[in-house]
Scaffold this motif. Structure first.
Motif, PDB file in Angstrom:
ATOM      1  N   LYS A   1     -13.600 109.259 -32.763  1.00 40.56           N
ATOM      2  CA  LYS A   1     -14.537 108.379 -32.076  1.00 40.56           C
ATOM      3  C   LYS A   1     -15.489 107.748 -33.084  1.00 40.56           C
ATOM      4  O   LYS A   1     -15.954 108.399 -34.013  1.00 40.56           O
ATOM      5  N   THR A   2     -15.766 106.485 -32.869  1.00 40.94           N
ATOM      6  CA  THR A   2     -16.713 105.765 -33.700  1.00 40.94           C
ATOM      7  C   THR A   2     -17.453 104.742 -32.847  1.00 40.94           C
ATOM      8  O   THR A   2     -16.898 104.234 -31.866  1.00 40.94           O
ATOM      9  N   GLU A   3     -18.669 104.473 -33.213  1.00 38.44           N
ATOM     10  CA  GLU A   3     -19.434 103.428 -32.539  1.00 38.44           C
ATOM     11  C   GLU A   3     -19.187 102.131 -33.298  1.00 38.44           C
ATOM     12  O   GLU A   3     -19.494 102.040 -34.492  1.00 38.44           O
TER      13      GLU A   3
ATOM     14  N   LEU B   1     -10.445 113.569 -24.155  1.00 42.08           N
ATOM     15  CA  LEU B   1     -11.334 112.428 -23.929  1.00 42.08           C
ATOM     16  C   LEU B   1     -11.869 112.417 -22.500  1.00 42.08           C
ATOM     17  O   LEU B   1     -12.971 111.960 -22.247  1.00 42.08           O
ATOM     18  N   VAL B   2     -11.113 112.968 -21.584  1.00 38.71           N
ATOM     19  CA  VAL B   2     -11.514 113.044 -20.178  1.00 38.71           C
ATOM     20  C   VAL B   2     -12.320 114.312 -19.914  1.00 38.71           C
ATOM     21  O   VAL B   2     -13.351 114.260 -19.246  1.00 38.71           O
ATOM     22  N   VAL B   3     -11.886 115.433 -20.442  1.00 42.03           N
ATOM     23  CA  VAL B   3     -12.530 116.711 -20.113  1.00 42.03           C
ATOM     24  C   VAL B   3     -13.632 117.120 -21.096  1.00 42.03           C
ATOM     25  O   VAL B   3     -14.473 117.941 -20.753  1.00 42.03           O
ATOM     26  N   ARG B   4     -13.629 116.581 -22.308  1.00 41.89           N
ATOM     27  CA  ARG B   4     -14.652 116.894 -23.321  1.00 41.89           C
ATOM     28  C   ARG B   4     -15.046 115.606 -24.030  1.00 41.89           C
ATOM     29  O   ARG B   4     -14.840 115.463 -25.244  1.00 41.89           O
ATOM     30  N   PRO B   5     -15.598 114.648 -23.322  1.00 40.15           N
ATOM     31  CA  PRO B   5     -15.766 113.301 -23.854  1.00 40.15           C
ATOM     32  C   PRO B   5     -16.714 113.171 -25.050  1.00 40.15           C
ATOM     33  O   PRO B   5     -16.628 112.192 -25.786  1.00 40.15           O
ATOM     34  N   ARG B   6     -17.599 114.107 -25.279  1.00 39.76           N
ATOM     35  CA  ARG B   6     -18.574 113.942 -26.358  1.00 39.76           C
ATOM     36  C   ARG B   6     -18.060 114.372 -27.734  1.00 39.76           C
ATOM     37  O   ARG B   6     -18.645 114.030 -28.757  1.00 39.76           O
ATOM     38  N   LEU B   7     -16.968 115.110 -27.793  1.00 45.42           N
ATOM     39  CA  LEU B   7     -16.443 115.600 -29.058  1.00 45.42           C
ATOM     40  C   LEU B   7     -15.869 114.437 -29.879  1.00 45.42           C
ATOM     41  O   LEU B   7     -15.061 113.655 -29.381  1.00 45.42           O
ATOM     42  N   SER B   8     -16.264 114.332 -31.145  1.00 46.62           N
ATOM     43  CA  SER B   8     -15.887 113.164 -31.952  1.00 46.62           C
ATOM     44  C   SER B   8     -14.543 113.283 -32.662  1.00 46.62           C
ATOM     45  O   SER B   8     -14.007 112.291 -33.139  1.00 46.62           O
ATOM     46  N   VAL B   9     -13.998 114.492 -32.755  1.00 46.80           N
ATOM     47  CA  VAL B   9     -12.670 114.713 -33.332  1.00 46.80           C
ATOM     48  C   VAL B   9     -11.871 115.479 -32.290  1.00 46.80           C
ATOM     49  O   VAL B   9     -12.147 116.638 -32.025  1.00 46.80           O
TER      50      VAL B   9
ATOM     51  N   HIS C   1     -13.335 103.406 -29.833  1.00 51.54           N
ATOM     52  CA  HIS C   1     -14.677 102.836 -29.864  1.00 51.54           C
ATOM     53  C   HIS C   1     -15.489 103.400 -28.702  1.00 51.54           C
ATOM     54  O   HIS C   1     -15.097 103.257 -27.543  1.00 51.54           O
ATOM     55  N   SER C   2     -16.610 104.041 -29.022  1.00 49.71           N
ATOM     56  CA  SER C   2     -17.489 104.619 -28.000  1.00 49.71           C
ATOM     57  C   SER C   2     -18.853 103.943 -28.057  1.00 49.71           C
ATOM     58  O   SER C   2     -19.132 103.161 -28.975  1.00 49.71           O
ATOM     59  N   SER C   3     -19.688 104.272 -27.081  1.00 47.82           N
ATOM     60  CA  SER C   3     -21.060 103.735 -27.027  1.00 47.82           C
ATOM     61  C   SER C   3     -21.065 102.219 -27.175  1.00 47.82           C
ATOM     62  O   SER C   3     -21.802 101.655 -27.975  1.00 47.82           O
ATOM     63  N   CYS C   4     -20.218 101.579 -26.395  1.00 44.50           N
ATOM     64  CA  CYS C   4     -20.125 100.118 -26.413  1.00 44.50           C
ATOM     65  C   CYS C   4     -19.845  99.644 -24.985  1.00 44.50           C
ATOM     66  O   CYS C   4     -19.680 100.462 -24.078  1.00 44.50           O
ATOM     67  N   ALA C   5     -19.799  98.350 -24.798  1.00 46.97           N
ATOM     68  CA  ALA C   5     -19.632  97.788 -23.447  1.00 46.97           C
ATOM     69  C   ALA C   5     -18.353  98.293 -22.777  1.00 46.97           C
ATOM     70  O   ALA C   5     -18.362  98.617 -21.588  1.00 46.97           O
TER      71      ALA C   5
END
Length: 159
Positions: A8-10, A129-137, A55-59
């Motif tokens: 995940k990256t912003e 990505l659905v069950v642990r969405p905040r994990l970046s790897v 891409h996270s934290s985006c529109a």
């Protein structure tokens, strides 16, 4: 079969375009500051592994393309640099806390696979990505990778 990763990256900080435009389309994947993500990167990621760029934290959060890991993990140099956002005063050169690996751009998906599409597809119900969405790897199964690739081809063929 080697592991498949979702990183995940912003995009305002570092996007798939930035990766593509980096020297040799390769960049160190630095700044991981979560212990579980660090452990996966440090202990399990290897050169040759497939990577999905998210891409996270985006529109419109989405899986936007692919990369490949081109190095085994090594200490993240930003942890030692006081001028860096990744600086960690508790890290020591002889005992680093944080790691990174180099990744190389492979491709953009013609049509990104959005988080909403993933969340509403039953085949992805167990995806991290659905069950642990905040994990970046995150790990991705071979089945999930093939479905993602298939959905992107179907979407791009009809768009």
């Amino acid at each position: 079969m080697s592991p498949i990763w979702l990183l995940k990256t912003e995009p305002d900080a570092f996007s798939i375009d930035d990766l593509r435009d980096s020297k040799n389309a390769t960049s160190g994947w630095d700044g991981v500051r979560n212990y579980q993500a660090r452990n996966r990167l440090r202990d399990e990621m290897k050169a040759g592994d497939t990577v999905l760029i998210y891409h996270s934290s985006c529109a419109v959060p989405a899986i936007v393309g692919e990369a490949v890991v081109t190095s085994d993990p090594y200490p993240d140099p930003t942890q030692f640099d006081p001028a860096s956002d990744g600086y960690d005063a508790r890290s020591r050169q002889d005992h680093p806390r944080w790691y990174q690996a180099d990744v190389q751009y492979v491709c953009h998906y013609p049509h990104p696979l959005t988080l909403k599409q993933i969340q509403h597809h039953p085949e992805f119900a167990d995806m991290e990505l659905v069950v642990r969405p905040r994990l970046s790897v995150q790990k991705v199964s071979e089945r999930q990778l093939q479905l993602i690739r298939q959905m992107c081809q179907l979407v791009s063929a009809t768009a």
